[in-house]
Motif scaffolding. Sequence first.
Motif, mmCIF file in Angstrom:
data_model
loop_
_atom_site.group_PDB
_atom_site.id
_atom_site.type_symbol
_atom_site.label_atom_id
_atom_site.label_comp_id
_atom_site.label_asym_id
_atom_site.label_seq_id
_atom_site.Cartn_x
_atom_site.Cartn_y
_atom_site.Cartn_z
ATOM 1 N N LEU A 244 -4.992 7.581 0.101
ATOM 2 C CA LEU A 244 -5.258 6.296 -0.206
ATOM 3 C C LEU A 244 -6.283 6.112 -1.394
ATOM 4 C CD1 LEU A 244 -5.734 4.108 3.060
ATOM 5 C CD2 LEU A 244 -3.744 4.293 1.616
ATOM 6 N N ALA A 245 -7.176 6.998 -1.493
ATOM 7 C CA ALA A 245 -7.982 7.097 -2.494
ATOM 8 C C ALA A 245 -7.212 7.913 -3.672
ATOM 9 C CB ALA A 245 -9.426 7.797 -2.417
ATOM 10 N N ASN A 246 -5.891 8.327 -3.501
ATOM 11 C CA ASN A 246 -5.275 8.986 -4.629
ATOM 12 C C ASN A 246 -5.727 10.350 -4.948
ATOM 13 O OD1 ASN A 246 -3.203 9.215 -6.184
ATOM 14 N ND2 ASN A 246 -3.798 8.364 -7.991
ATOM 15 N N LEU B 124 -13.875 1.171 -5.640
ATOM 16 C CA LEU B 124 -13.034 0.335 -4.898
ATOM 17 C C LEU B 124 -13.798 -1.201 -4.638
ATOM 18 C CD1 LEU B 124 -11.042 2.524 -2.771
ATOM 19 C CD2 LEU B 124 -10.502 2.011 -5.166
ATOM 20 N N ASP B 125 -13.156 -2.286 -4.351
ATOM 21 C CA ASP B 125 -13.916 -3.454 -3.946
ATOM 22 C C ASP B 125 -14.270 -3.333 -2.547
ATOM 23 O OD1 ASP B 125 -11.887 -4.437 -2.560
ATOM 24 O OD2 ASP B 125 -10.982 -5.663 -4.122
ATOM 25 N N ALA C 166 3.880 5.654 -5.218
ATOM 26 C CA ALA C 166 3.977 5.984 -6.779
ATOM 27 C C ALA C 166 2.736 6.776 -7.142
ATOM 28 C CB ALA C 166 4.084 4.488 -7.328
ATOM 29 N N ASN C 167 2.135 7.190 -6.486
ATOM 30 C CA ASN C 167 0.870 8.011 -7.007
ATOM 31 C C ASN C 167 -0.047 7.301 -7.367
ATOM 32 O OD1 ASN C 167 -0.377 10.622 -6.700
ATOM 33 N ND2 ASN C 167 0.315 11.337 -8.439
ATOM 34 N N GLU C 168 -0.408 6.136 -7.079
ATOM 35 C CA GLU C 168 -1.553 5.209 -7.695
ATOM 36 C C GLU C 168 -2.595 4.590 -6.565
ATOM 37 O OE1 GLU C 168 0.200 1.764 -9.688
ATOM 38 O OE2 GLU C 168 0.612 3.236 -11.412
ATOM 39 N N VAL C 169 -3.701 4.426 -6.890
ATOM 40 C CA VAL C 169 -4.682 3.790 -6.164
ATOM 41 C C VAL C 169 -4.075 2.650 -5.662
ATOM 42 C CG1 VAL C 169 -6.995 2.865 -5.782
ATOM 43 C CG2 VAL C 169 -6.581 4.982 -6.734
ATOM 44 N N PRO C 170 -3.768 2.311 -4.228
ATOM 45 C CA PRO C 170 -3.401 0.822 -3.933
ATOM 46 C C PRO C 170 -4.125 -0.071 -4.638
ATOM 47 C CG PRO C 170 -3.650 2.359 -2.141
ATOM 48 C CD PRO C 170 -4.433 3.070 -3.095
ATOM 49 N N LEU D 3 -4.184 -3.113 -3.844
ATOM 50 C CA LEU D 3 -4.873 -3.766 -2.815
ATOM 51 C C LEU D 3 -6.444 -3.513 -2.814
ATOM 52 C CD1 LEU D 3 -4.500 -5.892 -0.075
ATOM 53 C CD2 LEU D 3 -4.647 -3.803 1.097
ATOM 54 N N LEU D 4 -6.635 -2.215 -3.186
ATOM 55 C CA LEU D 4 -8.039 -1.580 -2.800
ATOM 56 C C LEU D 4 -8.865 -1.872 -4.237
ATOM 57 C CD1 LEU D 4 -7.309 1.446 -0.901
ATOM 58 C CD2 LEU D 4 -7.816 -0.634 -0.010
ATOM 59 N N ARG D 5 -8.093 -2.212 -5.263
ATOM 60 C CA ARG D 5 -8.848 -1.944 -6.468
ATOM 61 C C ARG D 5 -9.761 -3.047 -6.925
ATOM 62 N NH1 ARG D 5 -5.028 0.675 -10.877
ATOM 63 N NH2 ARG D 5 -6.647 0.062 -12.136
ATOM 64 N N PHE E 64 -13.112 -4.681 -0.081
ATOM 65 C CA PHE E 64 -12.024 -4.608 0.913
ATOM 66 C C PHE E 64 -11.612 -3.130 0.940
ATOM 67 C CE2 PHE E 64 -12.305 -9.115 0.103
ATOM 68 C CZ PHE E 64 -11.870 -9.417 1.439
ATOM 69 N N GLY E 65 -11.789 -2.476 -0.129
ATOM 70 C CA GLY E 65 -11.446 -1.132 -0.527
ATOM 71 C C GLY E 65 -12.393 -0.447 0.372
ATOM 72 N N VAL F 199 0.997 4.106 -2.751
ATOM 73 C CA VAL F 199 0.800 5.549 -2.367
ATOM 74 C C VAL F 199 2.014 6.437 -3.014
ATOM 75 C CG1 VAL F 199 0.656 7.223 -0.647
ATOM 76 C CG2 VAL F 199 -0.685 5.170 -0.489
ATOM 77 N N VAL G 1 3.884 12.537 -7.496
ATOM 78 C CA VAL G 1 5.176 11.425 -7.432
ATOM 79 C C VAL G 1 6.135 12.299 -6.698
ATOM 80 C CG1 VAL G 1 6.753 9.985 -8.471
ATOM 81 C CG2 VAL G 1 4.552 9.995 -9.114
ATOM 82 N N VAL H 100 0.968 -1.185 0.136
ATOM 83 C CA VAL H 100 0.014 -0.097 -0.023
ATOM 84 C C VAL H 100 0.954 1.295 -0.050
ATOM 85 C CG1 VAL H 100 -1.515 1.243 1.469
ATOM 86 C CG2 VAL H 100 -2.083 -1.093 0.953
ATOM 87 N N ASN I 50 -0.616 15.055 -3.661
ATOM 88 C CA ASN I 50 -1.021 14.086 -4.719
ATOM 89 C C ASN I 50 0.140 14.166 -5.832
ATOM 90 O OD1 ASN I 50 -2.539 11.915 -5.853
ATOM 91 N ND2 ASN I 50 -4.048 13.220 -6.561
#
Lengths: 219, 219, 219
Positions: free
Chosen positions: C144-146, C35-36, A145-149, A151-153, C38-39, A143, B148, A139, B146
């Motif tokens: 976390l939600a970018n 998100l799913d 790398a400035n991406e939505v984790p 794990l959460l997608r 878990f998200g 974060v 990188v 996670v 937000n």
Amino acid sequence: MTSQLFTHDVQHTLDIAGIFVFALSGGLLAVRKNLDIFGIAMLAEVTALGGGVLRDLVIGAVPPAAFTDTGYFFTPLAAAVVVFFLHPEVERINWTVQSLDALGLGLFAVTGTAKAHDYGLGAVASVALGVATAVGGGVIRDVLANEVPSLLRWDREIYAVPALAAAVLVAVLIAAHALGPATGTAAALVAFVLRMLALRYGWRAPRAWHRIGSRTSEE
Amino acid sequence: MTSQLFTHDVQHTLDIAGIFVFALSGGLLAVRKNLDIFGIAMLAEVTALGGGVLRDLVIGAVPPAAFTDTGYFFTPLAAAVVVFFLHPEVERINWTVQSLDALGLGLFAVTGTAKAHDYGLGAVASVALGVATAVGGGVIRDVLANEVPSLLRWDREIYAVPALAAAVLVAVLIAAHALGPATGTAAALVAFVLRMLALRYGWRAPRAWHRIGSRTSEE
Amino acid sequence: MTSQLFTHDVQHTLDIAGIFVFALSGGLLAVRKNLDIFGIAMLAEVTALGGGVLRDLVIGAVPPAAFTDTGYFFTPLAAAVVVFFLHPEVERINWTVQSLDALGLGLFAVTGTAKAHDYGLGAVASVALGVATAVGGGVIRDVLANEVPSLLRWDREIYAVPALAAAVLVAVLIAAHALGPATGTAAALVAFVLRMLALRYGWRAPRAWHRIGSRTSEE
């Protein structure tokens, strides 16, 4: 100390192996994001060690193991060097990397849960920290790398569920005074098998209900 | 206490100056990102204090110095006020700000490494925490904005290497029982000079090898 | 213990209620970000508990309350289940959710400030940690939600100021030895009223000065 599931040498070797594989995934994302060698090294470090550092801060085990064992610190740097020179080759053996990553996921879920229990946390908190140990580094990696984790997608194969299954198993084993090298290994393998099946069959977690008729593009 | 390199007053004055300059960079990014006055104040705070708080949590120095010295807390707010009213002027003296920032980078790398050593961490961990003290705030700043982290991007002049050089020098000086006001200052100046040269000559860290033929756009 | 403003049962019920409402806002953002499950659960957890965990790590109250009270842990999961099945209904009562959120904001600002004081922190640091308790979870949620944290954006109604007002009031009450159930509740209600007025009248914090002539698009 139930977290000492194996002899010290076996435990340490497993930890180093898990750290190395997690670090590879951090380094590979850094390459894909076009980061420089320090970005590669830093994402390798946080992916491999971030979950454990988070757990250690929460349970009060300071300084965290990542800062007291130089092996833990240098292993991600070795992975970063490998990625720096050989990233196309590492990408090509992606299936192998993902399989090893699934082993690391199970290992860290098991040892993370056991260590939290050793520090006096209850079953629920130990499970939460076991999962955090296994998935937290990834996670932080995403974060940074400035991406939505990942794990959460919803469009990624499940990753937290296998870790959760292993962590719950360990909590049950602890309650039954049955946690040992064999049962701990079995719990880690449950996570491994679940993750591999998820990858093989594209298992994904559901999104919220009632979205009938709403097309959602790949995010 | 090796971290008390200078008399308390000198150390405190240097810390406050470094915090002020780091806070300016946080405030300026907030203005560029179109954030409100609280965004400016908050990015100023986390940029200036984030690295030290991270280090203090890891070494177990709680509450972190940022929460026990009100001077540390109010200095970023002063910088935020300056940025709020005078940001075009501050942008215009960008070269001065970057030079002062390079001094802060060296200072915090030196004092961060020494403080980690004082708390019993080994040489490698102390170096890692010295670098984290110097660059951690900037990473948190970029994550909150937000973006990188500038630290990780190949298209920015090197920032971690100068901090790393100073931190390694301090670790060597500690091992040789030679860390004092003069040698500590010298280590900080090494970081300063390296960073200024990097800015002057556009030194960048390499990206991963084997990218021949792959055009990568400015990210 | 000034943080025990109310009887234990009253305090716990209020905490659980505040955690539930904060968790709703995390879950709803997760649904909007596609998100799913878990998200949804994870954003519910970090939004509800993140601010308190941050405060507890800083003041050295480890393991944080979020990991020692299973009620605190399961409440966000209950909110996640509600959001998973009923998110359109929850979105529809958005005004109610925002009102309850404003109550939670006041509550956590008050109890966060008082707890930091109990652990020996000064007035300024206690205020900072009171605000962090109230708004920290939302910042982690947005990271976390970018997204750029809603807290920092100029185009959102003020959120930190109401929390700051309540935290400062509590610090003044503590200094005057006048913090009790009635005055603590009053401080929380000040935050609530300020936040509701901000929502009703669209109060926003200013951006940096001197931007005359520079059109800035909604970010």
